[in-house]
Design a protein around this motif. Structure first.
Motif, PDB file in Angstrom:
ATOM      1  N   SER A 158       0.859  -1.176   0.000  1.00  0.00           N
ATOM      2  CA  SER A 158       0.000   0.000   0.000  1.00  0.00           C
ATOM      3  C   SER A 158       0.897   1.228   0.000  1.00  0.00           C
ATOM      4  CB  SER A 158      -0.902   0.000   1.239  1.00  0.00           C
ATOM      5  OG  SER A 158      -1.769  -1.103   1.212  1.00  0.00           O
ATOM      6  N   ILE A 159       0.718   2.095  -0.993  1.00  0.00           N
ATOM      7  CA  ILE A 159       1.573   3.273  -1.090  1.00  0.00           C
ATOM      8  C   ILE A 159       0.736   4.525  -0.871  1.00  0.00           C
ATOM      9  CG2 ILE A 159       3.220   2.139  -2.619  1.00  0.00           C
ATOM     10  CD1 ILE A 159       1.939   3.580  -4.946  1.00  0.00           C
ATOM     11  N   ASP A 160       1.369   5.552  -0.306  1.00  0.00           N
ATOM     12  CA  ASP A 160       0.606   6.753  -0.003  1.00  0.00           C
ATOM     13  C   ASP A 160       1.302   7.999  -0.516  1.00  0.00           C
ATOM     14  OD1 ASP A 160       2.652   6.535   1.814  1.00  0.00           O
ATOM     15  OD2 ASP A 160       1.512   7.271   3.522  1.00  0.00           O
ATOM     16  N   GLU A 161       0.504   9.033  -0.702  1.00  0.00           N
ATOM     17  CA  GLU A 161       1.000  10.321  -1.178  1.00  0.00           C
ATOM     18  C   GLU A 161       0.115  11.404  -0.559  1.00  0.00           C
ATOM     19  OE1 GLU A 161       3.742  12.510  -3.676  1.00  0.00           O
ATOM     20  OE2 GLU A 161       3.677  10.451  -2.955  1.00  0.00           O
ATOM     21  N   VAL A 162       0.755  12.490  -0.093  1.00  0.00           N
ATOM     22  CA  VAL A 162       0.026  13.580   0.563  1.00  0.00           C
ATOM     23  C   VAL A 162      -0.145  14.730  -0.416  1.00  0.00           C
ATOM     24  CG1 VAL A 162       0.040  15.248   2.458  1.00  0.00           C
ATOM     25  CG2 VAL A 162       0.909  12.935   2.827  1.00  0.00           C
ATOM     26  N   THR A 163      -1.350  15.302  -0.445  1.00  0.00           N
ATOM     27  CA  THR A 163      -1.600  16.502  -1.229  1.00  0.00           C
ATOM     28  C   THR A 163      -2.302  17.513  -0.330  1.00  0.00           C
ATOM     29  OG1 THR A 163      -2.486  17.316  -3.344  1.00  0.00           O
ATOM     30  CG2 THR A 163      -3.880  15.807  -2.105  1.00  0.00           C
ATOM     31  N   GLN A 164      -2.272  18.784  -0.736  1.00  0.00           N
ATOM     32  CA  GLN A 164      -2.915  19.842   0.043  1.00  0.00           C
ATOM     33  C   GLN A 164      -4.162  20.320  -0.687  1.00  0.00           C
ATOM     34  OE1 GLN A 164      -1.979  21.589   2.910  1.00  0.00           O
ATOM     35  NE2 GLN A 164      -0.002  20.671   3.384  1.00  0.00           N
ATOM     36  N   TYR A 165      -5.230  20.546   0.084  1.00  0.00           N
ATOM     37  CA  TYR A 165      -6.446  21.100  -0.494  1.00  0.00           C
ATOM     38  C   TYR A 165      -7.024  22.106   0.485  1.00  0.00           C
ATOM     39  CZ  TYR A 165     -11.101  21.527  -2.527  1.00  0.00           C
ATOM     40  OH  TYR A 165     -12.259  22.024  -3.080  1.00  0.00           O
ATOM     41  N   LYS A 166      -7.046  23.371   0.084  1.00  0.00           N
ATOM     42  CA  LYS A 166      -7.533  24.466   0.933  1.00  0.00           C
ATOM     43  C   LYS A 166      -6.831  24.468   2.285  1.00  0.00           C
ATOM     44  CE  LYS A 166     -12.110  24.910  -1.185  1.00  0.00           C
ATOM     45  NZ  LYS A 166     -13.561  24.911  -0.958  1.00  0.00           N
ATOM     46  N   GLY A 167      -5.499  24.272   2.240  1.00  0.00           N
ATOM     47  CA  GLY A 167      -4.699  24.325   3.455  1.00  0.00           C
ATOM     48  C   GLY A 167      -4.791  23.104   4.335  1.00  0.00           C
ATOM     49  N   ARG A 168      -5.442  22.061   3.844  1.00  0.00           N
ATOM     50  CA  ARG A 168      -5.604  20.839   4.638  1.00  0.00           C
ATOM     51  C   ARG A 168      -4.912  19.669   3.960  1.00  0.00           C
ATOM     52  NH1 ARG A 168     -11.459  18.804   6.920  1.00  0.00           N
ATOM     53  NH2 ARG A 168     -10.684  17.868   8.819  1.00  0.00           N
ATOM     54  N   LYS A 169      -4.235  18.839   4.748  1.00  0.00           N
ATOM     55  CA  LYS A 169      -3.545  17.678   4.189  1.00  0.00           C
ATOM     56  C   LYS A 169      -4.532  16.553   3.912  1.00  0.00           C
ATOM     57  CE  LYS A 169       0.948  18.205   6.488  1.00  0.00           C
ATOM     58  NZ  LYS A 169       1.840  17.574   7.487  1.00  0.00           N
ATOM     59  N   ILE A 170      -4.402  15.968   2.735  1.00  0.00           N
ATOM     60  CA  ILE A 170      -5.168  14.759   2.413  1.00  0.00           C
ATOM     61  C   ILE A 170      -4.161  13.684   2.027  1.00  0.00           C
ATOM     62  CG2 ILE A 170      -6.908  13.709   0.943  1.00  0.00           C
ATOM     63  CD1 ILE A 170      -8.165  16.433   0.541  1.00  0.00           C
ATOM     64  N   ARG A 171      -4.142  12.600   2.770  1.00  0.00           N
ATOM     65  CA  ARG A 171      -3.216  11.490   2.499  1.00  0.00           C
ATOM     66  C   ARG A 171      -3.959  10.400   1.744  1.00  0.00           C
ATOM     67  NH1 ARG A 171       1.642   9.961   4.442  1.00  0.00           N
ATOM     68  NH2 ARG A 171       1.540  11.599   6.025  1.00  0.00           N
ATOM     69  N   PHE A 172      -3.604  10.204   0.478  1.00  0.00           N
ATOM     70  CA  PHE A 172      -4.212   9.155  -0.338  1.00  0.00           C
ATOM     71  C   PHE A 172      -3.398   7.873  -0.202  1.00  0.00           C
ATOM     72  CE2 PHE A 172      -5.815  12.957  -2.527  1.00  0.00           C
ATOM     73  CZ  PHE A 172      -7.165  12.644  -2.578  1.00  0.00           C
ATOM     74  N   ILE A 173      -4.078   6.762   0.017  1.00  0.00           N
ATOM     75  CA  ILE A 173      -3.423   5.464   0.160  1.00  0.00           C
ATOM     76  C   ILE A 173      -3.946   4.545  -0.938  1.00  0.00           C
ATOM     77  CG2 ILE A 173      -2.968   3.515   1.691  1.00  0.00           C
ATOM     78  CD1 ILE A 173      -4.038   5.647   3.935  1.00  0.00           C
ATOM     79  N   ASP A 174      -3.046   4.164  -1.847  1.00  0.00           N
ATOM     80  CA  ASP A 174      -3.403   3.242  -2.931  1.00  0.00           C
ATOM     81  C   ASP A 174      -3.206   1.823  -2.419  1.00  0.00           C
ATOM     82  OD1 ASP A 174      -3.885   1.988  -5.334  1.00  0.00           O
ATOM     83  OD2 ASP A 174      -1.896   2.402  -6.154  1.00  0.00           O
ATOM     84  N   THR A 175      -4.280   1.071  -2.339  1.00  0.00           N
ATOM     85  CA  THR A 175      -4.207  -0.285  -1.793  1.00  0.00           C
ATOM     86  C   THR A 175      -4.145  -1.315  -2.917  1.00  0.00           C
ATOM     87  OG1 THR A 175      -6.605  -0.589  -1.733  1.00  0.00           O
ATOM     88  CG2 THR A 175      -5.599   0.451   0.186  1.00  0.00           C
ATOM     89  N   ALA A 176      -3.705  -2.501  -2.558  1.00  0.00           N
ATOM     90  CA  ALA A 176      -3.698  -3.603  -3.523  1.00  0.00           C
ATOM     91  C   ALA A 176      -5.126  -4.017  -3.839  1.00  0.00           C
ATOM     92  CB  ALA A 176      -2.928  -4.790  -2.949  1.00  0.00           C
ATOM     93  N   GLY A 177      -5.347  -4.472  -5.075  1.00  0.00           N
ATOM     94  CA  GLY A 177      -6.674  -4.955  -5.458  1.00  0.00           C
ATOM     95  C   GLY A 177      -7.056  -6.186  -4.653  1.00  0.00           C
ATOM     96  N   ILE A 178      -8.265  -6.188  -4.122  1.00  0.00           N
ATOM     97  CA  ILE A 178      -8.723  -7.305  -3.289  1.00  0.00           C
ATOM     98  C   ILE A 178      -9.397  -8.340  -4.181  1.00  0.00           C
ATOM     99  CG2 ILE A 178     -10.257  -7.966  -1.395  1.00  0.00           C
ATOM    100  CD1 ILE A 178      -9.844  -5.147  -0.259  1.00  0.00           C
ATOM    101  N   ARG A 179      -8.878  -9.570  -4.134  1.00  0.00           N
ATOM    102  CA  ARG A 179      -9.415 -10.662  -4.955  1.00  0.00           C
ATOM    103  C   ARG A 179     -10.340 -11.536  -4.132  1.00  0.00           C
ATOM    104  NH1 ARG A 179      -5.620 -11.791  -9.372  1.00  0.00           N
ATOM    105  NH2 ARG A 179      -3.819 -10.417  -9.211  1.00  0.00           N
ATOM    106  N   ARG A 180     -11.001 -12.441  -4.820  1.00  0.00           N
ATOM    107  CA  ARG A 180     -11.840 -13.425  -4.125  1.00  0.00           C
ATOM    108  C   ARG A 180     -10.952 -14.391  -3.355  1.00  0.00           C
ATOM    109  NH1 ARG A 180     -17.030 -13.491  -5.656  1.00  0.00           N
ATOM    110  NH2 ARG A 180     -17.592 -12.571  -7.661  1.00  0.00           N
TER     111      ARG A 180
END
Length: 482
Positions: free
Chosen positions: A242-264
């Motif tokens: 799981s990899i993450d990247e932080v971006t700013q929106y209106k002075g607020r931090k948003i940390r996006f976490i890209d997760t692995a695809g969940i299989r059956r």
């Protein structure tokens, strides 16, 4: 600038299966990187924080590099690793003491030498003193700083870190004296000035991107953050850690976490895939908001319902993203329909969003509270609506209603309209909001019985009609009044 940007970076590189991720976990004191015997588990760059002798720095784990490999995934791993080289203040090349030096090792060593960065060679898997004799041949790679280590057992890591600290740029560190000096100087100022000099840092919103393999999660992460942070390919299951990247929106931090695809269950054969699913579920539980991605050309399957169920049951707020809508809108592909009636409707109205959403919500009834966006992660169309919606859903998730408001609301509810058997009905004396994230309400009733499902659903719908809570599940508990 954030602490992450100020801290110097140490990059860990090497061929597949030499123990880079084990070293990363050792240095960061975490288990973020998936570790196993299968080569090529790590693919994307994975960042972590480390500390040694009071000095804080960042560490980046890279995928296994084979410089001359032209296959798509290895070449993308190499591109990601080169980004890490450029960012790094120092580079640690990891080799396996139990295997002979090969051509790719020499080629990688030459490549690293051309970066001009301080280099360290960690000869890994040297678990005992008897293996010290194996060290000699690794000097032929041309690196002066050679260290025998065991990432798994921690042997030799202290010597490696001491050497790395000598070349890292100095960063300003607050000592106890600095803190007391700041406190004493602040005490001479007026109270209002002291408060204004230390503004409270805004809450960071953690957003996990989830869905089945190859639905477009990594493409969306790159689109939202304006980077090439995640490897994107048509091969399902490309993302593992799981990899993450932080971006700013209106002075607020948003940390996006890209997760692995969940299989059956039963479809994950490699150990790395099984672990990546476990970590994806953990990321869901750690997040505030989940972006649940559905492939527009496939619709919501039973697997999608299971994946979304993880988020719903753990109390995460949910935004449903229908990706690849551009393929449906252009007529290039048609949404897959299960029933004969649905296929007839699609033939007449193939691009009808309202019809598609109606069918989507029927398959995901428990997510009736989740807003739906139609977009294309590949072209970026529709993605501009995601950040404003995240901000709104985050606010709704943490909204609090006073007890007075709740009880005034309660008096307006006609509970006779709830389709609940008389024997299952309870008398509600009063109601209060006990918590946020997710909004949690406690009913004080005449009997200590579990609320009937229909009663709970009716009350939840009434609460939403009165107060909103868009995107967030609502938890309702009841207690008998003493």
């Amino acid at each position: 600038m954030s602490k992450k940007k100020q801290s110097p970076l140490v990059a860990i590189v090497g061929r597949p299966n030499v123990g880079k991720s084990t070293l990363f976990n050792r240095l960061t004191g975490s288990r973020r990187a998936i570790v196993g015997d299968e080569p090529g588990i790590t693919r994307d760059r994975l960042y972590g924080e480390a500390e040694w002798r009071g000095y804080e720095f960042r560490v980046v784990d890279t995928g296994g590099i084979v410089p001359e490999d032209r296959d798509f995934i290895p070449s993308e791993i190499f591109r990601q690793a080169k980004v890490a080289f450029e960012e790094a203040a120092a580079i640690v090349m990891v080799v396996d003491a139990r295997t002979e030096i090969a051509g790719p090792d020499r080629e990688l060593a030459r490549l690293l030498a051309r970066t001009g960065k301080p280099l360290f060679l960690a000869v890994n898997k040297m678990d005992t003193d008897k293996q010290e004799s194996l060290l000699g041949e690794f000097h032929s790679l041309g690196m002066r700083n050679v260290f025998p280590v065991s990432s798994e057992h921690g042997r030799g890591i202290d010597d490696l870190l001491d050497a790395i600290l000598l070349v890292l740029p100095a960063v300003e560190r607050k000592t106890t004296e600095d803190t007391s000096a700041t406190a004493s100087s602040g005490s001479t100022e007026e109270g209002t000035e002291e408060e204004s000099s230390t503004p409270e840092e805004p809450h960071e919103i953690k957003v996990a991107i989830i869905g089945h393999p190859n639905v477009g999660k990594s493409t969306l992460l790159n689109q939202l953050t304006g980077t090439s942070r995640a490897i994107v390919s048509p091969i399902p299951g490309t993302t593992r850690d799981s990899i993450d990247e932080v971006t700013q929106y209106k002075g607020r931090k948003i940390r996006f976490i890209d997760t692995a695809g969940i299989r059956r269950k039963g479809k994950t054969r490699l150990m790395a895939e099984k672990l990546s699913v476990v970590m994806a579920r953990k990321n869901i539980e750690d997040a505030d908001i989940v972006l649940f991605m559905v492939d527009a050309t496939e619709g919501a399957s039973g697997l999608d319902a299971n994946i979304a169920g993880y988020a719903h049951e753990s109390g995460r707020s949910v935004i449903i993203l229908v990706n690849k809508w551009d393929l449906v809108a252009s007529g290039e592909k048609r949404a897959v329909s299960q029933s004969k009636t649905a296929r007839i409707q699609d033939a007449k109205r193939p691009h009808d969003r309202a019809l598609y959403e109606e069918r989507l919500r029927y398959g995901l009834k428990f997510l009736a509270y989740a807003p739906v966006l139609f977009l294309s992660a590949h072209t970026g169309k529709g993605t501009e609506k995601i950040l404003p919606l995240i901000e709104k859903v985050a606010a709704e998730r943490r909204k609090r209603i006073t007890t007075g408001e709740m009880n005034r609301f309660l008096r307006t509810v006609d509970f006779d309209r709830a389709s609940v058997p008389v024997s299952k009905r309870v008398k509600i004396y009063y109601m209060t909001q006990a918590g946020v994230a997710p909004p949690t309400f406690v009913l004080f009733t005449d009997r200590a019985v579990k609320l009937h499902f229909s009663y709970q659903r009716f009350l939840e719908n009434q609460i939403r009609a009165a107060f909103g809570f868009m995107g967030s599940p609502i938890w309702i508990k009841n207690r008998a009044r003493d």
